[in-house]
Every structure is written in structure tokens, then in C-alpha cells.
Design a protein around this motif. Structure first.
Motif, PDB file in Angstrom:
ATOM      1  N   ILE A   7     -15.362  -3.847  -6.791  1.00 20.44           N
ATOM      2  CA  ILE A   7     -14.112  -5.093  -7.269  1.00 20.44           C
ATOM      3  C   ILE A   7     -14.473  -6.345  -5.642  1.00 20.44           C
ATOM      4  CG2 ILE A   7     -11.832  -6.503  -6.837  1.00 20.44           C
ATOM      5  CD1 ILE A   7     -10.712  -3.745  -8.157  1.00 20.44           C
ATOM      6  N   VAL A   8     -14.557  -7.987  -6.118  1.00 20.25           N
ATOM      7  CA  VAL A   8     -15.134  -8.542  -5.059  1.00 20.25           C
ATOM      8  C   VAL A   8     -13.963  -9.702  -4.844  1.00 20.25           C
ATOM      9  CG1 VAL A   8     -16.632  -9.740  -3.801  1.00 20.25           C
ATOM     10  CG2 VAL A   8     -17.739  -7.781  -4.989  1.00 20.25           C
ATOM     11  N   ALA A   9     -12.700  -9.710  -4.261  1.00 21.67           N
ATOM     12  CA  ALA A   9     -12.029 -10.329  -4.248  1.00 21.67           C
ATOM     13  C   ALA A   9     -11.639 -11.620  -3.170  1.00 21.67           C
ATOM     14  CB  ALA A   9     -11.100 -10.262  -4.314  1.00 21.67           C
ATOM     15  N   ILE A  10     -11.840 -12.610  -3.902  1.00 22.88           N
ATOM     16  CA  ILE A  10     -12.217 -13.732  -2.766  1.00 22.88           C
ATOM     17  C   ILE A  10     -10.936 -14.736  -2.905  1.00 22.88           C
ATOM     18  CG2 ILE A  10     -13.126 -15.771  -1.622  1.00 22.88           C
ATOM     19  CD1 ILE A  10     -15.477 -13.494  -3.654  1.00 22.88           C
ATOM     20  N   GLY A  11     -10.333 -14.617  -1.805  1.00 16.13           N
ATOM     21  CA  GLY A  11      -8.690 -16.383  -1.380  1.00 16.13           C
ATOM     22  C   GLY A  11      -8.166 -16.240  -0.393  1.00 16.13           C
ATOM     23  N   LYS A  12      -7.661 -17.409  -0.377  1.00 15.55           N
ATOM     24  CA  LYS A  12      -6.912 -17.415   0.703  1.00 15.55           C
ATOM     25  C   LYS A  12      -5.594 -16.524   1.283  1.00 15.55           C
ATOM     26  CE  LYS A  12      -7.367 -22.908  -0.573  1.00 15.55           C
ATOM     27  NZ  LYS A  12      -7.270 -23.949  -0.807  1.00 15.55           N
ATOM     28  N   ILE A  13      -5.443 -15.766   0.383  1.00 13.09           N
ATOM     29  CA  ILE A  13      -4.284 -14.710   0.272  1.00 13.09           C
ATOM     30  C   ILE A  13      -4.079 -14.300   1.377  1.00 13.09           C
ATOM     31  CG2 ILE A  13      -5.236 -13.476  -1.286  1.00 13.09           C
ATOM     32  CD1 ILE A  13      -2.481 -12.680  -2.123  1.00 13.09           C
ATOM     33  N   PHE A  14      -5.942 -13.758   1.751  1.00 15.69           N
ATOM     34  CA  PHE A  14      -6.232 -12.626   2.638  1.00 15.69           C
ATOM     35  C   PHE A  14      -6.514 -13.404   4.178  1.00 15.69           C
ATOM     36  CE2 PHE A  14      -8.648 -11.192  -1.686  1.00 15.69           C
ATOM     37  CZ  PHE A  14      -7.705 -10.592  -1.297  1.00 15.69           C
ATOM     38  N   GLU A  15      -6.094 -13.995   4.058  1.00 14.50           N
ATOM     39  CA  GLU A  15      -6.386 -15.353   5.587  1.00 14.50           C
ATOM     40  C   GLU A  15      -4.676 -14.665   6.542  1.00 14.50           C
ATOM     41  OE1 GLU A  15      -6.051 -19.639   5.390  1.00 14.50           O
ATOM     42  OE2 GLU A  15      -7.460 -19.477   4.274  1.00 14.50           O
ATOM     43  N   GLY A  16      -4.992 -13.880   7.744  1.00 13.89           N
ATOM     44  CA  GLY A  16      -4.788 -13.647   9.008  1.00 13.89           C
ATOM     45  C   GLY A  16      -3.840 -11.978   8.603  1.00 13.89           C
ATOM     46  N   ILE A  17      -4.809 -11.306   8.085  1.00 12.21           N
ATOM     47  CA  ILE A  17      -4.237 -10.499   7.629  1.00 12.21           C
ATOM     48  C   ILE A  17      -5.071  -9.231   7.835  1.00 12.21           C
ATOM     49  CG2 ILE A  17      -2.405 -10.596   6.302  1.00 12.21           C
ATOM     50  CD1 ILE A  17      -3.772  -9.610   3.878  1.00 12.21           C
ATOM     51  N   ASN A  18      -5.451  -8.235   8.014  1.00 15.40           N
ATOM     52  CA  ASN A  18      -6.186  -7.048   8.003  1.00 15.40           C
ATOM     53  C   ASN A  18      -6.492  -6.241   7.334  1.00 15.40           C
ATOM     54  OD1 ASN A  18      -5.044  -4.837   7.464  1.00 15.40           O
ATOM     55  ND2 ASN A  18      -3.749  -4.542   9.883  1.00 15.40           N
ATOM     56  N   ASN A  19      -8.109  -5.939   7.219  1.00 11.37           N
ATOM     57  CA  ASN A  19      -9.065  -5.246   6.219  1.00 11.37           C
ATOM     58  C   ASN A  19      -8.161  -4.914   5.633  1.00 11.37           C
ATOM     59  OD1 ASN A  19     -11.010  -7.123   6.832  1.00 11.37           O
ATOM     60  ND2 ASN A  19     -11.883  -5.661   7.989  1.00 11.37           N
ATOM     61  N   VAL A  20      -6.791  -3.362   5.769  1.00 10.29           N
ATOM     62  CA  VAL A  20      -6.255  -2.710   5.193  1.00 10.29           C
ATOM     63  C   VAL A  20      -4.986  -3.208   4.490  1.00 10.29           C
ATOM     64  CG1 VAL A  20      -4.133  -0.761   5.493  1.00 10.29           C
ATOM     65  CG2 VAL A  20      -6.535  -0.768   6.502  1.00 10.29           C
ATOM     66  N   GLN A  21      -4.833  -4.402   4.495  1.00 10.63           N
ATOM     67  CA  GLN A  21      -3.639  -5.169   4.259  1.00 10.63           C
ATOM     68  C   GLN A  21      -4.801  -5.638   3.040  1.00 10.63           C
ATOM     69  OE1 GLN A  21      -2.343  -6.640   7.905  1.00 10.63           O
ATOM     70  NE2 GLN A  21      -0.312  -6.304   7.597  1.00 10.63           N
ATOM     71  N   LYS A  22      -5.575  -6.383   3.430  1.00 11.82           N
ATOM     72  CA  LYS A  22      -6.625  -6.625   2.015  1.00 11.82           C
ATOM     73  C   LYS A  22      -6.778  -6.287   0.512  1.00 11.82           C
ATOM     74  CE  LYS A  22      -8.991 -10.015   5.839  1.00 11.82           C
ATOM     75  NZ  LYS A  22     -10.018 -10.411   5.941  1.00 11.82           N
ATOM     76  N   GLN A  23      -6.475  -4.602   1.167  1.00 18.47           N
ATOM     77  CA  GLN A  23      -7.143  -4.011   0.595  1.00 18.47           C
ATOM     78  C   GLN A  23      -5.903  -3.492  -0.918  1.00 18.47           C
ATOM     79  OE1 GLN A  23      -9.436  -0.863   0.807  1.00 18.47           O
ATOM     80  NE2 GLN A  23     -11.455  -2.200   1.876  1.00 18.47           N
ATOM     81  N   GLN A  24      -4.716  -2.894   0.052  1.00 19.22           N
ATOM     82  CA  GLN A  24      -3.473  -2.799  -0.108  1.00 19.22           C
ATOM     83  C   GLN A  24      -3.392  -4.368  -1.541  1.00 19.22           C
ATOM     84  OE1 GLN A  24      -1.168  -3.013   2.744  1.00 19.22           O
ATOM     85  NE2 GLN A  24      -1.213  -0.403   3.055  1.00 19.22           N
ATOM     86  N   ILE A  25      -3.422  -5.790  -1.045  1.00 18.91           N
ATOM     87  CA  ILE A  25      -3.005  -6.567  -2.054  1.00 18.91           C
ATOM     88  C   ILE A  25      -3.286  -6.027  -3.064  1.00 18.91           C
ATOM     89  CG2 ILE A  25      -3.395  -9.016  -2.692  1.00 18.91           C
ATOM     90  CD1 ILE A  25      -2.887  -9.487   0.659  1.00 18.91           C
ATOM     91  N   ILE A  26      -4.560  -5.491  -3.656  1.00 20.26           N
ATOM     92  CA  ILE A  26      -5.508  -5.255  -4.538  1.00 20.26           C
ATOM     93  C   ILE A  26      -5.216  -4.354  -5.731  1.00 20.26           C
ATOM     94  CG2 ILE A  26      -7.955  -4.892  -5.371  1.00 20.26           C
ATOM     95  CD1 ILE A  26      -7.620  -8.136  -4.422  1.00 20.26           C
ATOM     96  N   TYR A  27      -5.520  -3.240  -4.735  1.00 18.62           N
ATOM     97  CA  TYR A  27      -4.962  -1.886  -4.986  1.00 18.62           C
ATOM     98  C   TYR A  27      -3.694  -1.401  -5.847  1.00 18.62           C
ATOM     99  CZ  TYR A  27      -5.031   3.727  -4.936  1.00 18.62           C
ATOM    100  OH  TYR A  27      -5.308   4.548  -5.304  1.00 18.62           O
ATOM    101  N   LYS A  28      -2.596  -2.399  -4.809  1.00 15.37           N
ATOM    102  CA  LYS A  28      -0.937  -2.681  -5.232  1.00 15.37           C
ATOM    103  C   LYS A  28      -0.805  -2.733  -6.801  1.00 15.37           C
ATOM    104  CE  LYS A  28       3.788  -3.219  -5.042  1.00 15.37           C
ATOM    105  NZ  LYS A  28       4.647  -3.516  -3.624  1.00 15.37           N
ATOM    106  N   PRO A  29      -1.350  -3.630  -7.513  1.00 21.49           N
ATOM    107  CA  PRO A  29      -1.046  -3.543  -8.980  1.00 21.49           C
ATOM    108  C   PRO A  29      -2.059  -2.799  -9.793  1.00 21.49           C
ATOM    109  CG  PRO A  29      -2.447  -5.502  -8.385  1.00 21.49           C
ATOM    110  CD  PRO A  29      -2.058  -5.039  -7.137  1.00 21.49           C
ATOM    111  N   LEU A  30      -2.794  -2.195  -9.250  1.00 24.41           N
ATOM    112  CA  LEU A  30      -3.969  -0.999  -9.739  1.00 24.41           C
ATOM    113  C   LEU A  30      -3.386   0.486  -9.657  1.00 24.41           C
ATOM    114  CD1 LEU A  30      -6.987  -2.476  -9.251  1.00 24.41           C
ATOM    115  CD2 LEU A  30      -6.267  -2.899 -10.922  1.00 24.41           C
ATOM    116  N   THR A  31      -3.066   0.262  -9.303  1.00 26.94           N
ATOM    117  CA  THR A  31      -2.232   1.970  -9.198  1.00 26.94           C
ATOM    118  C   THR A  31      -1.935   2.888 -10.183  1.00 26.94           C
ATOM    119  OG1 THR A  31      -1.293   1.401  -7.307  1.00 26.94           O
ATOM    120  CG2 THR A  31      -0.328   3.683  -7.716  1.00 26.94           C
TER     121      THR A  31
END
Length: 83
Positions: free
Chosen positions: A30-54
């Protein structure tokens, strides 16, 4: 779970500008691009994608995923330096 189903689900769930889903049932990239990732670290970015797929991972509809996240600025820089 098919790539197009994952892509559709994530686009409905997360405000992303671009999303690419490739691979097969054994490994999804998965390659995700968005404004939602601004100002957060890499772990938090991945958690945003991972959470709904759990739930799909637990149900074994998705076996393994590789997540790459970018802000719009990071994505533009990455694709500019490749050329």
C-alpha cells in the motif's frame, strides 16, 4: 480480499489524495499519499492505514501488508528525484 476492494475501502475510510494497492493475497503493498500525514511520525502514519484493515487481517482476508505513506510534499519530492 482484492486490491480494488482494499483501495475502495481505504479511500472511503481515510481522506487520502492518492492510494495505490498492489500485490496478491499473500502480500499487499500500500502506498498512501495525503495531507492527513502532515506533522506526524512514520509510526503514526502507518497506524492510520493499518487500523481500518485490522479486522481483515484478523479474519485472514489479508495475510501481510507493506505500508508506505507520504505527505503530498514528500510524494512530489520522491517522484521528482527519480527522474
Amino acid at each position: 480480499m482484492k486490491n480494488k476492494d482494499i483501495q475502495s475501502y481505504l479511500m472511503k475510510t481515510i481522506p487520502l489524495d492518492k492510494l495505490y494497492v498492489t500485490g496478491d493475497n499473500n502480500h499487499i503493498k500500500i502506498v498512501a499519499i495525503g495531507k492527513i500525514f502532515e506533522g506526524i511520525n512514520n509510526v503514526q502514519k502507518q497506524q492510520i492505514i493499518y487500523k481500518p484493515l485490522t479486522k481483515y487481517i484478523i479474519e485472514k482476508k489479508i495475510h501481510a501488508i507493506s505500508i508506505h505513506t507520504f505527505t503530498l510534499k514528500e510524494w512530489k519530492k520522491k517522484n521528482t528525484t527519480k527522474q
